[in-house]
Design a protein around this motif. Structure first.
Motif, mmCIF file in Angstrom:
data_model
loop_
_atom_site.group_PDB
_atom_site.id
_atom_site.type_symbol
_atom_site.label_atom_id
_atom_site.label_comp_id
_atom_site.label_asym_id
_atom_site.label_seq_id
_atom_site.Cartn_x
_atom_site.Cartn_y
_atom_site.Cartn_z
ATOM 1 N N LEU A 82 0.506 -1.094 0.242
ATOM 2 C CA LEU A 82 -0.217 0.346 -0.196
ATOM 3 C C LEU A 82 0.922 1.316 -0.016
ATOM 4 O O LEU A 82 1.972 1.597 0.458
ATOM 5 C CB LEU A 82 -1.166 -0.538 0.960
ATOM 6 C CG LEU A 82 -2.381 -0.822 1.067
ATOM 7 C CD1 LEU A 82 -2.844 -0.921 2.634
ATOM 8 C CD2 LEU A 82 -3.038 -0.659 0.353
ATOM 9 N N ASN A 94 -1.194 4.650 0.481
ATOM 10 C CA ASN A 94 -1.845 5.387 1.320
ATOM 11 C C ASN A 94 -0.601 5.013 2.609
ATOM 12 O O ASN A 94 -0.893 3.421 3.231
ATOM 13 C CB ASN A 94 -2.855 5.293 1.446
ATOM 14 C CG ASN A 94 -3.636 6.025 2.119
ATOM 15 O OD1 ASN A 94 -3.407 6.805 3.384
ATOM 16 N ND2 ASN A 94 -4.856 6.647 2.155
ATOM 17 N N PHE A 144 -1.407 6.027 5.893
ATOM 18 C CA PHE A 144 -2.355 5.855 7.175
ATOM 19 C C PHE A 144 -2.726 5.073 7.125
ATOM 20 O O PHE A 144 -2.799 3.707 8.754
ATOM 21 C CB PHE A 144 -3.690 7.082 6.609
ATOM 22 C CG PHE A 144 -4.767 6.969 8.138
ATOM 23 C CD1 PHE A 144 -3.887 7.508 9.234
ATOM 24 C CD2 PHE A 144 -5.337 6.523 7.747
ATOM 25 C CE1 PHE A 144 -4.829 6.882 9.803
ATOM 26 C CE2 PHE A 144 -6.547 5.882 8.891
ATOM 27 C CZ PHE A 144 -6.039 6.110 9.702
ATOM 28 N N SER A 145 -3.200 4.361 5.840
ATOM 29 C CA SER A 145 -3.516 3.006 5.784
ATOM 30 C C SER A 145 -2.474 1.645 6.656
ATOM 31 O O SER A 145 -2.309 0.466 7.081
ATOM 32 C CB SER A 145 -4.784 2.249 4.622
ATOM 33 O OG SER A 145 -2.989 2.245 3.362
ATOM 34 N N ILE A 159 -2.572 1.635 10.147
ATOM 35 C CA ILE A 159 -3.613 1.117 10.997
ATOM 36 C C ILE A 159 -3.059 -0.304 10.278
ATOM 37 O O ILE A 159 -3.589 -0.956 11.423
ATOM 38 C CB ILE A 159 -4.872 1.192 10.357
ATOM 39 C CG1 ILE A 159 -5.597 3.058 11.090
ATOM 40 C CG2 ILE A 159 -6.095 0.760 10.333
ATOM 41 C CD1 ILE A 159 -5.612 2.770 11.524
ATOM 42 N N LEU A 160 -2.982 -0.527 9.680
ATOM 43 C CA LEU A 160 -2.603 -1.931 9.006
ATOM 44 C C LEU A 160 -1.188 -2.725 10.028
ATOM 45 O O LEU A 160 -1.702 -3.882 10.792
ATOM 46 C CB LEU A 160 -1.679 -2.715 7.586
ATOM 47 C CG LEU A 160 -3.860 -2.687 6.845
ATOM 48 C CD1 LEU A 160 -2.790 -3.036 5.278
ATOM 49 C CD2 LEU A 160 -4.515 -3.649 7.182
ATOM 50 N N THR A 165 1.424 2.832 17.064
ATOM 51 C CA THR A 165 0.735 2.974 15.851
ATOM 52 C C THR A 165 0.477 4.850 16.131
ATOM 53 O O THR A 165 0.066 5.759 15.242
ATOM 54 C CB THR A 165 -1.309 2.887 15.819
ATOM 55 O OG1 THR A 165 -0.696 2.018 16.721
ATOM 56 C CG2 THR A 165 -1.558 3.388 15.411
ATOM 57 N N LEU A 192 0.908 8.393 14.076
ATOM 58 C CA LEU A 192 0.102 8.996 13.573
ATOM 59 C C LEU A 192 1.002 9.911 13.169
ATOM 60 O O LEU A 192 0.448 11.376 12.588
ATOM 61 C CB LEU A 192 -0.893 8.730 14.272
ATOM 62 C CG LEU A 192 -1.950 8.033 14.154
ATOM 63 C CD1 LEU A 192 -3.625 7.799 14.575
ATOM 64 C CD2 LEU A 192 -2.387 8.065 12.059
ATOM 65 N N ALA A 193 0.940 10.327 14.930
ATOM 66 C CA ALA A 193 1.833 12.237 14.799
ATOM 67 C C ALA A 193 3.446 12.518 14.263
ATOM 68 O O ALA A 193 3.088 14.065 13.490
ATOM 69 C CB ALA A 193 2.446 11.968 16.571
ATOM 70 N N ALA A 250 1.300 13.417 10.547
ATOM 71 C CA ALA A 250 0.626 14.933 10.567
ATOM 72 C C ALA A 250 1.932 15.625 10.179
ATOM 73 O O ALA A 250 0.914 16.282 9.413
ATOM 74 C CB ALA A 250 0.396 15.270 12.582
ATOM 75 N N GLU A 262 -8.700 11.388 0.042
ATOM 76 C CA GLU A 262 -9.272 10.029 0.354
ATOM 77 C C GLU A 262 -10.049 10.220 -0.806
ATOM 78 O O GLU A 262 -10.138 9.196 -1.573
ATOM 79 C CB GLU A 262 -10.002 10.118 1.505
ATOM 80 C CG GLU A 262 -8.627 9.718 3.008
ATOM 81 C CD GLU A 262 -7.656 8.704 2.805
ATOM 82 O OE1 GLU A 262 -6.395 8.745 3.085
ATOM 83 O OE2 GLU A 262 -8.520 7.263 3.066
#
Lengths: 95, 181
Positions: free
Chosen positions: B11, B13, B15-16, B19-20, B53, B57-58, B61, B178
């Motif tokens: 992937l 992206n 972000f995914s 999450i994965l 996680t 994510l931080a 951003a 998105e």
């Protein structure tokens, strides 16, 4: 019965995983990771009964707490793009 | 787990991918629970699925959300990874089965710990005496490593706090991006 239940949970986990991989929006993915944590703790609880160690239920409870906190943290991060102190203009950051 | 790992590699992206990787940690934690290593599973679930996680994510951003395509050939790293994986799998072939009673670890060491550790160390709990006395240097080394890591992180964060405040990125624009994809 426990075996059937765990098989169903594993199928549900696979479906959730597919949604997490394909998921078009971020909300699909956040929901998928939350559901996946729930399925994992259900699987742990059922495995505990399957292997006749019911104390796995306590472990599953702690998992539920961790999962909940992680989801809240991710949601909060996406709403405010940080976790710590509130922004200068809005005071909602410390919810 | 393998399916999740391949999806993480493929992937673009990011972000995914984050999450994965959280899902991957949850799967690993379930595996540890099934192997009755509950403490390791707790660490994996809280650190791997929770804290890391959020840290990633931080980072997202601050940086961009999509991975750049690399132009360099990936043949050499791929072959190294495949050979190493094959060697590791070959190494597990003659290992004893999980929980086998005639495994070398269960034959001598466990017997000795159960029978002698109360007399030798004087602690009634076997696990405590193994961790604190037989593996004393190991535990000391771990503590030193964690202490050093904490000092390093504190130094990094303390210097960057005032200069690199994560920019206020408009989240709505990201959501629209998105949906276009």
């Amino acid at each position: 019965m426990f075996i059937a239940a765990s098989a169903a949970i594993i199928v549900a986990m696979a479906l959730t995983l597919i949604r997490a991989i394909l998921g078009p929006t971020i909300y699909d993915r956040i929901l998928a990771v939350n559901l996946f944590g729930t399925k994992a703790l259900l699987l742990i609880a059922i495995m505990g009964f399957l292997t006749e160690r019911p104390e796995f239920l306590d472990i599953a409870l702690v998992y539920a707490l961790i999962n909940f906190i992680a989801t809240i943290a991710i949601m909060k991060f996406f709403r405010f793009s940080h976790l710590g102190h509130p922004h200068e203009e809005d005071n909602l950051g410390d919810l | 787990m393998a399916c999740t790992a391949f999806a993480i590699i493929r992937l673009r992206n990011l972000f995914s991918v984050v999450i994965l990787s959280g899902i991957f940690s949850l799967l690993a934690a379930s595996l540890y629970v099934l192997l009755t290593a509950v403490d390791v599973a707790f660490t994996e679930a809280s650190v791997g699925a929770g804290i890391s996680t959020l840290l990633m994510l931080a980072t997202l951003a601050i940086t961009s959300e999509y991975e750049k395509k690399s132009e360099r050939s990936t043949l050499l790293p791929k072959s190294i990874v495949i050979v190493t994986g094959a060697v590791l799998i070959y190494g597990t072939l003659d290992m004893p089965l999980y929980g086998a009673a005639d495994a070398p670890a269960n034959l001598h060491l466990i017997q000795r710990f159960i029978e002698e550790s109360g007399k030798e160390i004087g602690i009634p709990n076997i696990v405590t005496s193994i961790l604190a006395s037989y593996r004393g240097y190991d535990t000391l080394g771990e503590t030193v490593v964690i202490f050093t890591a904490a000092i390093g992180v504190l130094v990094l964060l303390g210097h960057g706090r005032n200069r690199w405040r994560p920019g206020k990125q408009p989240k709505i624009a990201r959501d629209e991006q998105e949906e276009e994809v």
